[in-house]
Design a protein around this motif. Structure first.
Motif: not given
Length: 391
Positions: A59-74, A264-274
């Motif tokens: 279900g990670y197909t919705h908006y995420c934080p503007t600068l990216g998911i915290p897990e990836l940024r960290s 862009v509001s935010c980058v595609n959420t599911f590809i950030q998990y990839a």
């Protein structure tokens, strides 16, 4: 007063990519060996693909934080912490490739008319990015004789009271040069002396042959003025995923966030998990890709230097061969199209990367070693027939 319905001056003058012209022509003619675009011929690792599928299913197909998911940024902050101690997620913004990440940063620091020092030859998209932000590119030619490394004395000559940013791309596209520690420190001192921002574009940092790569992130004295850009495109064969990032002093976070939200509001959420899976996954496929690129580098340098009238300087990073073709007395564009139509090998004229590229062509070593050898054979055969005086 009646206004004419016309497009903007930006649209009229935005630079067109010669890379795309050559790429599209080759794509429409399958018998051509296409060495124009820097798109790796490797597949994205399977575990990265699986992570994207899993994220969609969860279900990670919705908006995420503007600068990216915290897990990836960290995770990115942790990866760079050995170079830049103390980095946190607040120092990282996820962007639509390194290209959008740099555009965000340029919009954050440039006012109309501010100048940007740009070593030339340069990655072709930099010009357009600077124009979008209202800046003025000031090119600083680098030379083959100086191993394509920008010299501080040349930067000094190009400096004005409107200079605000210097863009450095190492490992470099199109020439394959890699700046050594002393080169980086010299530019860092120059930027600090003249109070300039440093934009360090590093998408090829994992594709280095020989010495370890030295980043501006290592230089504590300039971290307050440093914007570092990278992407997942080259190191993980993820060009079509369009995912990159920017690292900066945390004082810039809110400004980058505001501009990203409007673009862009935010980058595609599911590809950030990839991408997160790519960072945490095994390195065996990445190491194999780099080893293959080094093998192709060796084939290219030996093969092209054996062709009459062509010389290819050895290069230590990225996957581009920059060939000197001045002996043929043709413009880079004319010669590149000759090879495309007659030798059936698609290259890019050096002038696609600025006026200093005249007399050169670029080849992307993103085909198989077998195709590379065939391209060398075709070019050699064509040159010997078409240019007997050079032979």
């Amino acid at each position: 007063m009646t206004r004419k319905l016309e497009v903007s001056e930006l649209a009229k003058n935005y630079p067109e990519s010669d890379i795309r012209k050559m790429f599209e022509y080759a794509r429409e003619n399958p018998d051509i060996i296409n060495m124009s675009a820097g798109d790796p011929n490797f597949e994205t690792p399977q575990y990265v693909k699986e992570a994207a599928k899993k994220a969609i299913d969860e279900g990670y197909t919705h908006y995420c934080p503007t600068l990216g998911i915290p897990e990836l940024r960290s995770a990115i902050a942790d990866m760079y912490s050995p170079l830049w101690p103390g980095l946190q997620m607040h120092n990282v913004a996820i962007g639509v490739g390194a290209l959008e990440s740099m555009t965000l940063a340029l919009l954050a620091v440039l006012d109309k008319g501010d100048e940007v020092l740009l070593p030339e030859p340069y990655f072709t998209n930099y010009l357009g990015q600077i124009m979008i932000a209202g800046g003025v590119p000031v090119t600083v030619p680098v030379s083959e004789e100086k191993d394509y490394i920008v010299q501080v004395e040349d930067l000094e000559k190009a400096l004005s009271d409107r200079t605000k940013v210097i863009i450095i791309n190492s490992p470099n596209n199109p020439v394959g040069s890699v700046m050594k520690k002393e080169d980086i420190l010299a530019v860092a001192d120059f930027a600090k002396k003249h109070d300039l921002f440093i934009f360090s574009d590093e998408p090829y940092d994992k594709i280095v042959f020989g010495d370890d790569f030295f980043s501006f992130a290592n230089v504590e004295e300039v971290r307050d003025r440093l914007f570092l850009f990278n992407s997942f495109s080259k190191a993980y064969a993820m060009t079509g995923w369009r995912l990159g990032y920017c690292i900066f002093d945390a004082k810039f976070e809110s400004y980058i966030s505001h501009i990203q939200e409007g673009m862009v509001s935010c980058v595609n959420t599911f590809i950030q998990y990839a991408a997160l899976a790519a960072l945490k996954g095994p390195r065996n496929e990445q190491k194999a890709m780099v080893a293959e690129y080094e093998k192709r580098r060796d084939i290219a340098v030996a093969g092209f230097n054996a062709i009459p009238g062509i010389s290819c300087k050895n290069f230590t990073g990225s996957f581009y061969a920059f060939l000197n073709i001045k002996a043929f007395g043709k413009s880079s564009s004319d010669f590149a199209w000759e090879l495309c139509k007659n030798a059936r090998v698609s290259t890019v004229p050096g002038t696609a990367f600025g006026d200093s590229g005249e007399g050169y062509i670029r080849l992307a070593l993103t085909t198989s070693a077998e195709d590379l050898k065939e391209a060398i054979r075709r070019i050699d055969s064509y040159v010997r027939k078409a240019y007997p005086d050079v032979v």
